[in-house]
Enzyme design. Structure first.
Site, PDB file in Angstrom:
ATOM      1  N   HIS A  50       0.618  -1.282   0.066  1.00 56.81           N
ATOM      2  CA  HIS A  50      -0.047  -0.144  -0.087  1.00 56.81           C
ATOM      3  C   HIS A  50       0.768   1.242   0.046  1.00 56.81           C
ATOM      4  O   HIS A  50       0.496   2.088   0.679  1.00 56.81           O
ATOM      5  CB  HIS A  50      -0.853  -0.007   1.229  1.00 56.81           C
ATOM      6  CG  HIS A  50      -2.092  -0.896   1.019  1.00 56.81           C
ATOM      7  ND1 HIS A  50      -3.441  -0.786   0.501  1.00 56.81           N
ATOM      8  CD2 HIS A  50      -1.992  -2.403   1.134  1.00 56.81           C
ATOM      9  CE1 HIS A  50      -4.227  -1.749   0.444  1.00 56.81           C
ATOM     10  NE2 HIS A  50      -3.282  -2.883   0.767  1.00 56.81           N
ATOM     11  N   TYR A 319       3.674  -5.221   9.635  1.00 55.06           N
ATOM     12  CA  TYR A 319       3.520  -3.843   9.491  1.00 55.06           C
ATOM     13  C   TYR A 319       4.608  -3.015  10.096  1.00 55.06           C
ATOM     14  O   TYR A 319       5.157  -1.989  10.090  1.00 55.06           O
ATOM     15  CB  TYR A 319       2.195  -3.265   9.946  1.00 55.06           C
ATOM     16  CG  TYR A 319       0.694  -3.602   9.101  1.00 55.06           C
ATOM     17  CD1 TYR A 319       1.072  -4.647   8.356  1.00 55.06           C
ATOM     18  CD2 TYR A 319      -0.469  -2.825   9.046  1.00 55.06           C
ATOM     19  CE1 TYR A 319      -0.112  -4.953   7.659  1.00 55.06           C
ATOM     20  CE2 TYR A 319      -1.350  -3.288   8.193  1.00 55.06           C
ATOM     21  CZ  TYR A 319      -1.181  -4.395   7.599  1.00 55.06           C
ATOM     22  OH  TYR A 319      -2.469  -4.917   6.686  1.00 55.06           O
TER      23      TYR A 319
HETATM   24  C1  HEM Z   1      -0.545 -11.730   6.085  1.00 56.10           C
HETATM   25  C2  HEM Z   1      -1.402 -10.804   5.614  1.00 56.10           C
HETATM   26  C3  HEM Z   1      -0.924  -9.392   5.405  1.00 56.10           C
HETATM   27  C4  HEM Z   1       0.271  -8.844   5.138  1.00 56.10           C
HETATM   28  C5  HEM Z   1       1.612  -9.467   5.355  1.00 56.10           C
HETATM   29  C6  HEM Z   1       0.174  -7.459   4.882  1.00 56.10           C
HETATM   30  C7  HEM Z   1       0.890  -6.477   4.709  1.00 56.10           C
HETATM   31  C8  HEM Z   1       1.039  -4.933   4.781  1.00 56.10           C
HETATM   32  C9  HEM Z   1       2.144  -4.164   4.783  1.00 56.10           C
HETATM   33  C10 HEM Z   1       3.636  -4.589   4.770  1.00 56.10           C
HETATM   34  C11 HEM Z   1       1.615  -3.033   5.020  1.00 56.10           C
HETATM   35  C12 HEM Z   1       2.456  -1.704   5.258  1.00 56.10           C
HETATM   36  C13 HEM Z   1       2.576  -1.308   6.574  1.00 56.10           C
HETATM   37  C14 HEM Z   1       3.198   0.028   6.880  1.00 56.10           C
HETATM   38  O1  HEM Z   1       4.219   0.365   6.430  1.00 56.10           O
HETATM   39  O2  HEM Z   1       2.757   1.005   7.369  1.00 56.10           O
HETATM   40  C15 HEM Z   1       0.160  -2.919   4.560  1.00 56.10           C
HETATM   41  C16 HEM Z   1      -0.749  -1.879   4.421  1.00 56.10           C
HETATM   42  C17 HEM Z   1      -1.996  -2.106   4.323  1.00 56.10           C
HETATM   43  N1  HEM Z   1      -2.703  -3.319   4.437  1.00 56.10           N
HETATM   44 FE1  HEM Z   1      -1.978  -5.180   4.536  1.00 56.10          FE
HETATM   45  N2  HEM Z   1      -0.874  -6.950   4.797  1.00 56.10           N
HETATM   46  C18 HEM Z   1      -1.904  -8.161   4.866  1.00 56.10           C
HETATM   47  C19 HEM Z   1      -3.513  -8.251   4.916  1.00 56.10           C
HETATM   48  C20 HEM Z   1      -4.252  -7.417   5.047  1.00 56.10           C
HETATM   49  C21 HEM Z   1      -5.925  -7.581   5.025  1.00 56.10           C
HETATM   50  C22 HEM Z   1      -6.343  -8.572   5.452  1.00 56.10           C
HETATM   51  C23 HEM Z   1      -6.233  -6.250   5.003  1.00 56.10           C
HETATM   52  C24 HEM Z   1      -7.689  -5.681   4.788  1.00 56.10           C
HETATM   53  C25 HEM Z   1      -8.474  -5.986   5.993  1.00 56.10           C
HETATM   54  C26 HEM Z   1      -4.930  -5.318   4.618  1.00 56.10           C
HETATM   55  C27 HEM Z   1      -5.100  -3.867   4.537  1.00 56.10           C
HETATM   56  C28 HEM Z   1      -4.099  -2.998   4.355  1.00 56.10           C
HETATM   57  C29 HEM Z   1      -4.080  -1.461   4.068  1.00 56.10           C
HETATM   58  C30 HEM Z   1      -5.559  -0.943   3.996  1.00 56.10           C
HETATM   59  C31 HEM Z   1      -2.922  -1.034   4.201  1.00 56.10           C
HETATM   60  C32 HEM Z   1      -2.422   0.369   4.108  1.00 56.10           C
HETATM   61  C33 HEM Z   1      -2.848   0.957   5.382  1.00 56.10           C
HETATM   62  C34 HEM Z   1      -2.128   2.467   5.419  1.00 56.10           C
HETATM   63  O3  HEM Z   1      -2.395   3.170   4.567  1.00 56.10           O
HETATM   64  O4  HEM Z   1      -0.959   2.733   6.055  1.00 56.10           O
HETATM   65  N3  HEM Z   1      -3.840  -5.915   4.823  1.00 56.10           N
HETATM   66  N4  HEM Z   1      -0.208  -4.541   4.486  1.00 56.10           N
END
Ligand code: HEM
Length: 343
Positions: A50, A319
């Site tokens: 993201h 995260y």
């Molecule tokens: C094992 C499953 C998942 C992994 C490894 C993963 C990994 C990540 C990582 C590395 C980030 C960036 C974090 C940061 O630097 O702040 C991220 C952001 C995000 N993830 Fe996931 N994610 C997973 C599952 C999900 C799921 C299930 C959802 C939805 C419900 C989701 C929604 C988001 C959203 C909306 C962001 C952006 C948040 C922001 O604007 O800072 N992710 N994810």
């Protein structure tokens, strides 16, 4: 804000790791962060997933209805401030907006008692993976090949043959094609949580934000040639006025799966309209705004607790790793610039 967010995230991530969801002999948070870089390249200062996004601010007006199932202060009747971030999935901060790319809306509710609730959501009604290992393998199978500009079909077929839950989830997602933009998207929290009310009764829940805006017009190919067309349309909509979503909380029955985000719950479950999220302004990512928040889904107020879904602890840990890397790197300007889009 950055320092506070970072400390909270790293604490929670360490706890999750110690909790054994990401066992050292199988998959660790650093490997996950490396995998995002392997797929999208290394981009100093940006989220590993993201990466492309737009910061926002607004309010949540609780109508008091969810106090019936949850004593968290966020559901007492009243209005509180929120920080939010719209995003596209993927680790490339300069990727072109595409209709099918998964859209994110992450919200941080600032409660009057000093607590926070961070809730990152996406625009699909189920998630495509039930385990962290599945997510880790799938994103590699979906990697674009430089020779063809497409994923390797053999790698994706082999993955899907091992993951029938992903095939089933993709079928459900295909029944709800993406809307024209961010403003008319529903955003689902997907993972189950547990809410407890003031009488001590606990129930499994999921939640989503349903747009109060009417569906937008289909976007023509000419508009889509703008590499930021989704974000630019949101910035233009904000010039016309605030955009609002209803927070709906779905109360599960005891037999509903809480450990598998690929599985929908029956449509007839009790659903509570808890209040209205209003986005009042959008901001180019910059120091101190949502750019510097770690939207860790395990930052929860008293009254809301994690379920047994294995994605939650993994997300928290990964995260935190992504946040630690980007916080230590030089910052680059975002491709989404509010002033440029408004001109
Ligand atoms: C094992 C499953 C998942 C992994 C490894 C993963 C990994 C990540 C990582 C590395 C980030 C960036 C974090 C940061 O630097 O702040 C991220 C952001 C995000 N993830 Fe996931 N994610 C997973 C599952 C999900 C799921 C299930 C959802 C939805 C419900 C989701 C929604 C988001 C959203 C909306 C962001 C952006 C948040 C922001 O604007 O800072 N992710 N994810």
């Amino acid at each position: 804000m950055a320092a506070v967010a970072g400390v909270a995230a790293i604490d929670v991530g360490g706890f999750a790791y110690a909790g054994g969801w990401l066992r050292p002999d199988t998959l660790i948070p650093a490997q996950f962060a490396d995998r995002f870089e392997q797929i999208a390249g290394h981009h100093d200062g940006f989220r590993r997933n993201h990466a492309k996004g737009l910061a926002a601010t607004g309010t949540f007006a609780s109508n008091g209805a969810a106090a019936d199932i949850c004593h968290a202060a966020v559901f007492a009747k009243g209005t509180l401030p929120v920080d939010a971030r719209f995003s596209l999935s993927g680790g490339a901060p300069d990727q072109a907006d595409k209709p099918a790319t998964v859209r994110g809306l992450a919200v941080q509710y600032q409660l009057p008692n000093g607590e926070q609730w961070r809730s990152p959501m996406i625009n699909t009604p189920v998630f495509v993976d039930s385990t962290p290992q599945g997510f880790y393998e799938r994103i590699l199978a979906a990697k674009t090949q430089p020779q063809t500009g497409k994923p390797d079909p053999a790698a994706m077929s082999a993955f899907l043959a091992r993951h029938p839950e992903t095939v089933a989830a993709q079928r459900i997602i295909a029944q709800q094609p993406p809307t024209s933009g961010f403003a008319d998207s529903t955003f689902w929290g997907l993972n189950a949580f547990r809410m407890t009310n003031s009488a001590g009764v606990t129930a499994p829940v999921r939640w989503m934000l349903v747009p109060q805006q009417q569906p937008g017009q289909p976007v023509g190919d000419a508009a889509k040639s703008d590499p930021n067309y989704l974000f630019d349309a949101l910035i233009k909509a904000m010039e016309r006025g605030p955009q609002a979503w209803t927070l709906k909380i779905v109360v599960g029955a005891p037999e509903d799966p809480t450990n598998d985000a690929t599985k929908p719950w029956p449509a007839d479950r009790r659903t509570i309209d808890a209040g209205t999220l209003t986005i009042e302004a959008v901001h180019t990512e910059a120091p101190g705004n949502a750019r510097d928040i770690n939207f860790d889904p395990l930052v929860l107020p008293r009254g809301i607790a994690p379920s047994d879904d294995p994605l939650l602890a993994a997300r928290s840990a990964v995260y935190a790793r992504s946040f630690a890397r980007r916080a230590a790197e030089p910052k680059q300007p975002s491709a989404v610039n509010v002033e440029a889009a408004a001109r």
